[in-house]
Design a protein around this motif. Structure first.
Motif, PDB file in Angstrom:
ATOM      1  N   GLY A 199       0.782  -1.110   0.040  1.00  0.00           N
ATOM      2  CA  GLY A 199       0.058   0.064  -0.226  1.00  0.00           C
ATOM      3  C   GLY A 199       0.820   1.193   0.166  1.00  0.00           C
ATOM      4  O   GLY A 199       0.584   2.443   0.522  1.00  0.00           O
ATOM      5  N   CYS A 200       1.996   1.168  -0.512  1.00  0.00           N
ATOM      6  CA  CYS A 200       2.699   2.518  -0.735  1.00  0.00           C
ATOM      7  C   CYS A 200       2.371   3.072  -1.845  1.00  0.00           C
ATOM      8  O   CYS A 200       2.864   2.741  -2.923  1.00  0.00           O
ATOM      9  N   ALA A 201       2.172   4.377  -1.564  1.00  0.00           N
ATOM     10  CA  ALA A 201       1.695   5.286  -2.421  1.00  0.00           C
ATOM     11  C   ALA A 201       2.939   5.675  -3.562  1.00  0.00           C
ATOM     12  O   ALA A 201       3.036   6.067  -4.783  1.00  0.00           O
ATOM     13  N   VAL A 202       4.110   5.876  -2.909  1.00  0.00           N
ATOM     14  CA  VAL A 202       5.506   6.323  -3.512  1.00  0.00           C
ATOM     15  C   VAL A 202       5.726   5.385  -4.423  1.00  0.00           C
ATOM     16  O   VAL A 202       6.013   5.722  -5.707  1.00  0.00           O
ATOM     17  N   ARG A 203       5.924   3.996  -4.099  1.00  0.00           N
ATOM     18  CA  ARG A 203       6.443   2.828  -5.245  1.00  0.00           C
ATOM     19  C   ARG A 203       5.059   2.662  -6.179  1.00  0.00           C
ATOM     20  O   ARG A 203       5.309   2.667  -7.158  1.00  0.00           O
ATOM     21  N   ASP A 204       3.853   3.119  -5.746  1.00  0.00           N
ATOM     22  CA  ASP A 204       2.795   3.041  -6.971  1.00  0.00           C
ATOM     23  C   ASP A 204       2.988   4.146  -8.066  1.00  0.00           C
ATOM     24  O   ASP A 204       2.913   3.954  -9.186  1.00  0.00           O
ATOM     25  N   ALA A 205       3.406   5.188  -7.630  1.00  0.00           N
ATOM     26  CA  ALA A 205       3.640   6.274  -8.465  1.00  0.00           C
ATOM     27  C   ALA A 205       4.798   5.970  -9.249  1.00  0.00           C
ATOM     28  O   ALA A 205       4.982   6.317 -10.382  1.00  0.00           O
ATOM     29  N   LEU A 206       5.785   5.417  -8.509  1.00  0.00           N
ATOM     30  CA  LEU A 206       6.936   5.098  -9.511  1.00  0.00           C
ATOM     31  C   LEU A 206       6.653   4.084 -10.762  1.00  0.00           C
ATOM     32  O   LEU A 206       7.040   3.992 -11.605  1.00  0.00           O
ATOM     33  N   GLN A 207       5.809   3.013 -10.104  1.00  0.00           N
ATOM     34  CA  GLN A 207       5.394   2.049 -11.371  1.00  0.00           C
ATOM     35  C   GLN A 207       4.695   2.697 -12.350  1.00  0.00           C
ATOM     36  O   GLN A 207       4.681   2.194 -13.475  1.00  0.00           O
TER      37      GLN A 207
ATOM     38  N   GLY B 190       4.899   5.677 -13.356  1.00  0.00           N
ATOM     39  CA  GLY B 190       5.708   6.702 -14.212  1.00  0.00           C
ATOM     40  C   GLY B 190       5.382   8.302 -13.562  1.00  0.00           C
ATOM     41  O   GLY B 190       5.603   9.048 -14.194  1.00  0.00           O
ATOM     42  N   ARG B 191       4.830   8.192 -12.488  1.00  0.00           N
ATOM     43  CA  ARG B 191       4.532   9.810 -12.040  1.00  0.00           C
ATOM     44  C   ARG B 191       5.557  10.185 -11.011  1.00  0.00           C
ATOM     45  O   ARG B 191       5.485  11.192 -10.674  1.00  0.00           O
ATOM     46  N   LEU B 192       6.455   9.262 -10.687  1.00  0.00           N
ATOM     47  CA  LEU B 192       7.338   9.621  -9.848  1.00  0.00           C
ATOM     48  C   LEU B 192       8.863   9.291 -10.837  1.00  0.00           C
ATOM     49  O   LEU B 192       8.977   8.008 -11.000  1.00  0.00           O
ATOM     50  N   PRO B 193       9.892   9.818 -10.972  1.00  0.00           N
ATOM     51  CA  PRO B 193      10.822   9.676 -11.972  1.00  0.00           C
ATOM     52  C   PRO B 193      11.928   8.736 -11.162  1.00  0.00           C
ATOM     53  O   PRO B 193      12.078   8.898  -9.922  1.00  0.00           O
ATOM     54  N   HIS B 194      12.115   7.780 -11.804  1.00  0.00           N
ATOM     55  CA  HIS B 194      13.345   6.720 -11.354  1.00  0.00           C
ATOM     56  C   HIS B 194      14.548   7.331 -10.741  1.00  0.00           C
ATOM     57  O   HIS B 194      15.087   6.790  -9.479  1.00  0.00           O
ATOM     58  N   SER B 195      15.053   8.346 -11.355  1.00  0.00           N
ATOM     59  CA  SER B 195      16.178   9.191 -10.893  1.00  0.00           C
ATOM     60  C   SER B 195      15.881   9.683  -9.518  1.00  0.00           C
ATOM     61  O   SER B 195      16.764   9.635  -8.469  1.00  0.00           O
ATOM     62  N   ARG B 196      14.885  10.268  -9.308  1.00  0.00           N
ATOM     63  CA  ARG B 196      14.448  10.738  -7.789  1.00  0.00           C
ATOM     64  C   ARG B 196      14.502   9.694  -6.843  1.00  0.00           C
ATOM     65  O   ARG B 196      15.108   9.717  -5.438  1.00  0.00           O
ATOM     66  N   TYR B 197      13.846   8.406  -7.253  1.00  0.00           N
ATOM     67  CA  TYR B 197      13.616   7.469  -6.223  1.00  0.00           C
ATOM     68  C   TYR B 197      14.980   6.855  -6.038  1.00  0.00           C
ATOM     69  O   TYR B 197      15.276   6.400  -4.843  1.00  0.00           O
ATOM     70  N   ALA B 198      15.725   6.459  -7.084  1.00  0.00           N
ATOM     71  CA  ALA B 198      17.107   6.096  -6.628  1.00  0.00           C
ATOM     72  C   ALA B 198      17.876   7.014  -5.750  1.00  0.00           C
ATOM     73  O   ALA B 198      18.616   6.347  -4.913  1.00  0.00           O
TER      74      ALA B 198
END
Length: 318
Positions: free
Chosen positions: A280-288, A290-298
């Motif tokens: 139920g992680c909204a951050v990882r959902d956004a990553l999958q 495409g709403r959160l850039p992979h570079s920022r999450y990395a």
């Protein structure tokens, strides 16, 4: 006879010596009193450009001795590159920072940029992302720059495209620097000195070409120095930074310093979600999605590791 205590602003720091502009307009060369270094300030430089300080001047040689530091309203601090248990203060009491970002020659990595932005966020410093050397970019690099610009604008950062060399975009940047104390930062070779000379011709900052072998800049700025801007405000030029080690951000804090991750985290199923494995992680959902850039999450994940590496951060920035 008791020495008179004066007050001023640190405008240049060479490490051993501090140049202080006193409140009455005099410039005094100062050293830091030894007892100031023994107050538990686990920093390689207890005094930084931008600090307000109290000092006394010796009657014989005219050298000042800094005996106290004003309470800081903010600072940008990184881990000392040589002493992992200590911090290094880049500048104090600034209104904003301008991070110079180059796509190539040298390449500014998103990891470095994101770490700088997170540190600035942690200490309450607004940062401008300034893409320099746009005059040198071929079409494919311009497209890369646009992707990065959209990434940082989506996170809420003001971005500027400039060429410090030919002046493109500099007037728009100058407007947001006016009346503010701004820290100029970035890797060596990103054009800080060239930009400084364009904004303040009397600065006469030394510049150097990029190494053809390594594609990296050479250090031309050796000391941190404050340069007044015509019409108000000033720029603090510091030596180029190769890496940016954070200073012991706690795992629970790191997401607070990534604006878009922090905004997304309010929708996570569990409070205290680390955004690494929880359901139920909204951050990882956004990553999958495409709403959160992979570079920022990395970059976020890389900073989580800093806690396990036992890096140190002052609880009080003074």
């Amino acid at each position: 006879m008791k020495e008179a205590v004066a007050h001023g602003l640190v405008v240049k720091s060479t490490g051993s010596w501090q140049t202080v502009l006193s409140d009455n307009g005099d410039t005094v060369l100062c050293k830091v009193k030894g007892n100031l270094r023994l107050r538990g300030l686990r920093s390689t430089n207890p005094v930084a450009v931008g600090d307000g300080v109290s000092f006394v001047v010796g009657a014989n040689n005219g050298v000042g001795w800094i005996c106290d530091i004003d309470e800081r309203r903010n600072a940008i601090i990184r881990r000392s590159p040589n002493l992992s248990k200590q911090s290094h203060i880049l500048a104090a009491n600034i209104d904003q920072a301008a991070l110079l970002f180059t796509i190539a020659r040298p390449e500014t990595t998103t990891t470095f940029a994101d770490r700088f932005l997170a540190a600035a966020e942690a200490y309450g410093v607004e940062t401008l992302v300034v893409f320099n050397k746009i005059d040198e970019l071929p079409p494919e690099s311009l497209a890369q720059k646009e992707v990065l610009r959209k990434t940082y604008e989506a996170a809420g950062y003001r971005c500027y495209d400039i060429s410090a060399l030919d002046g493109t975009g500099v007037d728009a940047l100058r407007e947001v620097l006016q009346g503010k104390l701004t820290l100029l930062s970035g890797h060596s070779g990103t054009g800080k000195s060239t930009l400084l000379n364009r904004l303040i011709p009397d600065a006469h900052a030394r510049t150097a070409p990029i190494s053809e072998v390594h594609g990296q800049g050479m250090h031309t700025t050796t000391y941190s120095t404050l340069y007044p801007l015509d019409g108000g405000g000033a720029l603090i030029d510091i030596p180029g930074i190769k890496g940016f080690g954070t200073v012991d951000f706690k795992i629970a804090e790191v997401s607070h310093y990534f604006r878009e991750i922090f905004a997304l985290s309010h929708a996570c199923r569990y409070g205290g979600c680390t955004h690494t494995h929880e359901p139920g992680c909204a951050v990882r959902d956004a990553l999958q999605q495409g709403r959160l850039p992979h570079s920022r999450y990395a970059s976020y994940l890389s900073m989580l590791k800093d806690e396990t590496e036992s890096k140190y951060r002052e609880k009080n920035i003074q």
